[in-house]
Design a protein around this motif. Structure first.
Motif, mmCIF file in Angstrom:
data_model
loop_
_atom_site.group_PDB
_atom_site.id
_atom_site.type_symbol
_atom_site.label_atom_id
_atom_site.label_comp_id
_atom_site.label_asym_id
_atom_site.label_seq_id
_atom_site.Cartn_x
_atom_site.Cartn_y
_atom_site.Cartn_z
ATOM 1 N N ARG A 1 -43.966 -15.392 29.254
ATOM 2 C CA ARG A 1 -44.152 -16.398 28.205
ATOM 3 C C ARG A 1 -42.793 -16.882 27.729
ATOM 4 O O ARG A 1 -41.836 -16.138 27.676
ATOM 5 C CB ARG A 1 -44.911 -15.778 27.028
ATOM 6 C CG ARG A 1 -46.312 -15.371 27.381
ATOM 7 C CD ARG A 1 -47.194 -16.579 27.592
ATOM 8 N NE ARG A 1 -48.568 -16.177 27.811
ATOM 9 C CZ ARG A 1 -49.527 -17.010 28.101
ATOM 10 N NH1 ARG A 1 -49.281 -18.292 28.200
ATOM 11 N NH2 ARG A 1 -50.760 -16.596 28.277
ATOM 12 N N ARG B 1 -52.881 -23.887 22.791
ATOM 13 C CA ARG B 1 -53.373 -24.026 24.179
ATOM 14 C C ARG B 1 -54.821 -23.578 24.281
ATOM 15 O O ARG B 1 -55.635 -24.200 24.972
ATOM 16 C CB ARG B 1 -52.481 -23.217 25.121
ATOM 17 C CG ARG B 1 -51.060 -23.742 25.236
ATOM 18 C CD ARG B 1 -50.280 -22.957 26.278
ATOM 19 N NE ARG B 1 -48.902 -23.409 26.359
ATOM 20 C CZ ARG B 1 -47.886 -22.837 25.721
ATOM 21 N NH1 ARG B 1 -48.099 -21.762 24.961
ATOM 22 N NH2 ARG B 1 -46.659 -23.307 25.835
ATOM 23 N N SER B 2 -55.148 -22.476 23.613
ATOM 24 C CA SER B 2 -56.520 -21.975 23.645
ATOM 25 C C SER B 2 -57.489 -22.967 23.008
ATOM 26 O O SER B 2 -58.561 -23.263 23.561
ATOM 27 C CB SER B 2 -56.580 -20.630 22.910
ATOM 28 O OG SER B 2 -57.902 -20.183 22.800
ATOM 29 N N GLU B 3 -57.096 -23.520 21.868
ATOM 30 C CA GLU B 3 -57.972 -24.471 21.187
ATOM 31 C C GLU B 3 -58.066 -25.795 21.947
ATOM 32 O O GLU B 3 -59.097 -26.471 21.897
ATOM 33 C CB GLU B 3 -57.468 -24.722 19.763
ATOM 34 C CG GLU B 3 -57.630 -23.523 18.839
ATOM 35 C CD GLU B 3 -59.095 -23.150 18.681
ATOM 36 O OE1 GLU B 3 -59.780 -23.774 17.853
ATOM 37 O OE2 GLU B 3 -59.559 -22.231 19.403
ATOM 38 N N ARG B 4 -56.989 -26.130 22.646
ATOM 39 C CA ARG B 4 -57.043 -27.356 23.454
ATOM 40 C C ARG B 4 -58.131 -27.242 24.505
ATOM 41 O O ARG B 4 -58.903 -28.187 24.730
ATOM 42 C CB ARG B 4 -55.688 -27.598 24.126
ATOM 43 C CG ARG B 4 -55.677 -28.840 25.001
ATOM 44 C CD ARG B 4 -54.442 -28.910 25.858
ATOM 45 N NE ARG B 4 -54.462 -30.098 26.690
ATOM 46 C CZ ARG B 4 -53.600 -30.335 27.671
ATOM 47 N NH1 ARG B 4 -52.638 -29.469 27.941
ATOM 48 N NH2 ARG B 4 -53.698 -31.448 28.388
ATOM 49 N N THR B 5 -58.218 -26.068 25.132
ATOM 50 C CA THR B 5 -59.248 -25.854 26.148
ATOM 51 C C THR B 5 -60.643 -25.773 25.520
ATOM 52 O O THR B 5 -61.594 -26.407 25.993
ATOM 53 C CB THR B 5 -58.950 -24.553 26.921
ATOM 54 O OG1 THR B 5 -57.672 -24.669 27.552
ATOM 55 C CG2 THR B 5 -60.012 -24.291 27.974
ATOM 56 N N ARG B 6 -60.737 -25.019 24.445
ATOM 57 C CA ARG B 6 -62.053 -24.796 23.824
ATOM 58 C C ARG B 6 -62.633 -26.083 23.251
ATOM 59 O O ARG B 6 -63.824 -26.358 23.408
ATOM 60 C CB ARG B 6 -61.920 -23.738 22.717
ATOM 61 C CG ARG B 6 -63.252 -23.327 22.099
ATOM 62 C CD ARG B 6 -63.039 -22.216 21.075
ATOM 63 N NE ARG B 6 -62.413 -22.707 19.862
ATOM 64 C CZ ARG B 6 -63.077 -23.224 18.824
ATOM 65 N NH1 ARG B 6 -64.401 -23.331 18.871
ATOM 66 N NH2 ARG B 6 -62.437 -23.633 17.748
ATOM 67 N N ARG C 1 -61.434 -29.210 23.929
ATOM 68 C CA ARG C 1 -61.145 -30.343 24.805
ATOM 69 C C ARG C 1 -60.294 -31.394 24.092
ATOM 70 O O ARG C 1 -60.601 -32.588 24.093
ATOM 71 C CB ARG C 1 -62.437 -30.967 25.335
ATOM 72 C CG ARG C 1 -63.262 -29.991 26.164
ATOM 73 C CD ARG C 1 -64.521 -30.626 26.709
ATOM 74 N NE ARG C 1 -65.316 -29.682 27.470
ATOM 75 C CZ ARG C 1 -66.486 -29.953 28.032
ATOM 76 N NH1 ARG C 1 -67.005 -31.173 27.901
ATOM 77 N NH2 ARG C 1 -67.124 -29.033 28.711
ATOM 78 N N GLU D 1 -47.153 -16.960 19.793
ATOM 79 C CA GLU D 1 -48.607 -16.933 19.683
ATOM 80 C C GLU D 1 -49.145 -18.158 18.947
ATOM 81 O O GLU D 1 -50.320 -18.511 19.108
ATOM 82 C CB GLU D 1 -49.053 -15.642 19.000
ATOM 83 C CG GLU D 1 -48.762 -14.405 19.848
ATOM 84 C CD GLU D 1 -49.356 -13.142 19.270
ATOM 85 O OE1 GLU D 1 -49.868 -13.195 18.126
ATOM 86 O OE2 GLU D 1 -49.322 -12.112 19.961
ATOM 87 N N ASP E 1 -49.658 -20.424 21.756
ATOM 88 C CA ASP E 1 -50.770 -19.923 22.563
ATOM 89 C C ASP E 1 -52.106 -20.313 21.947
ATOM 90 O O ASP E 1 -53.058 -20.668 22.651
ATOM 91 C CB ASP E 1 -50.694 -18.397 22.685
ATOM 92 C CG ASP E 1 -49.527 -17.937 23.536
ATOM 93 O OD1 ASP E 1 -48.958 -18.774 24.257
ATOM 94 O OD2 ASP E 1 -49.185 -16.742 23.460
ATOM 95 N N LEU E 2 -52.179 -20.263 20.626
ATOM 96 C CA LEU E 2 -53.414 -20.642 19.944
ATOM 97 C C LEU E 2 -53.729 -22.117 20.169
ATOM 98 O O LEU E 2 -54.885 -22.494 20.390
ATOM 99 C CB LEU E 2 -53.295 -20.354 18.448
ATOM 100 C CG LEU E 2 -54.508 -20.746 17.591
ATOM 101 C CD1 LEU E 2 -55.763 -20.007 18.048
ATOM 102 C CD2 LEU E 2 -54.224 -20.463 16.117
#
Length: 230
Positions: free
Chosen positions: A229, A56-61, A63, A50, A53-54
């Motif tokens: 995963r 990856r999530s922040e990379r999208t949010r 940019r 996780e 995963d965080l």
């Protein structure tokens, strides 16, 4: 000539094994590995779980650029390694193979924090195609390991082999990352298995003579494993 650190066994512990009832599962798994480390040298390579995963999530949010995000994801593996080592008093973290080997000589379970090692390896690709699967293969080669076990959260998975033939099939199905086959030492005994039941008993590895044939091929899970995963 400087002697290379050697390990009997390198074990990649997938981050997905921490999900759900993962705390109980991981504590039992680390205890099993620590017991094994009393009689043979064992090196753990952590996944990202996780923590990754965080990223990856922040990379999208936010940019984030790919280079920064990948460096952050490498440090996620360090975080997971710290978590694993905290689960047993005989486990100890190390940032280098030499330090890990010193732990192993004392009968301790060595848990590698791989971010610094990966960043020093200029030959490794800096992208999200490089996950802890390929890192474990790279580390096993560097450490002169005799065996490599990848523990994943993929129901029914159990494949034992040496060489890159089955490794390429597993990569095509998304069970291991795409860089794993190229970084895998050719003669290394490998087992890729569902790790939810704990560390597997020994099983003799074998070479797979032809793709998509024989019992070894049938042990590879269906393409739905791509969603698992690492």
């Amino acid at each position: 000539m400087k002697r290379r650190p050697r390990f009997d066994l390198v074990v990649k512990v997938g981050g997905s094994l921490a999900r759900g009832r993962g705390r109980v599962r991981l504590r039992r798994l680390v205890a099993d590995l620590a017991a094994r480390a009393r009689s043979e040298s064992v090196l753990v390579v952590p996944g990202g779980g996780e923590f990754a995963d965080l990223v990856r999530s922040e990379r999208t949010r936010l940019r984030l650029d790919a280079v920064a995000a990948h460096r952050m994801a490498l440090r996620a593996t360090d975080q997971y390694g710290l978590l694993l080592a905290s689960l047993h008093p005989a486990a100890a973290t190390a940032q280098t193979l030499a330090a890990a080997r010193r732990h192993a000589r004392r009968g301790r379970l060595a848990v590698l924090l791989p971010a610094a090692l990966v960043e020093r390896a200029s030959s490794l690709e800096r992208s999200f195609r490089l996950t802890s699967d390929a890192i474990a293969a790279h580390v096993a080669g560097r450490a002169g390991a005799r065996r490599l076990v990848l523990l994943k959260n993929v129901p029914g998975l159990d494949a034992a082999f040496s060489g890159s033939l089955l490794a390429r099939r597993l990569a095509r199905r998304g069970v291991v990352d795409p860089l794993f086959p190229a970084l895998l030492p050719e003669r290394l005994a490998v087992r890729v298995i569902d790790g939810r039941a704990g560390f597997p008993p020994p099983r003799a590895p074998r070479r797979t003579p032809a793709p998509a044939r024989g019992r070894a091929a049938r042990r590879v899970p269906p393409r739905t494993a791509r969603r698992a995963r690492r």
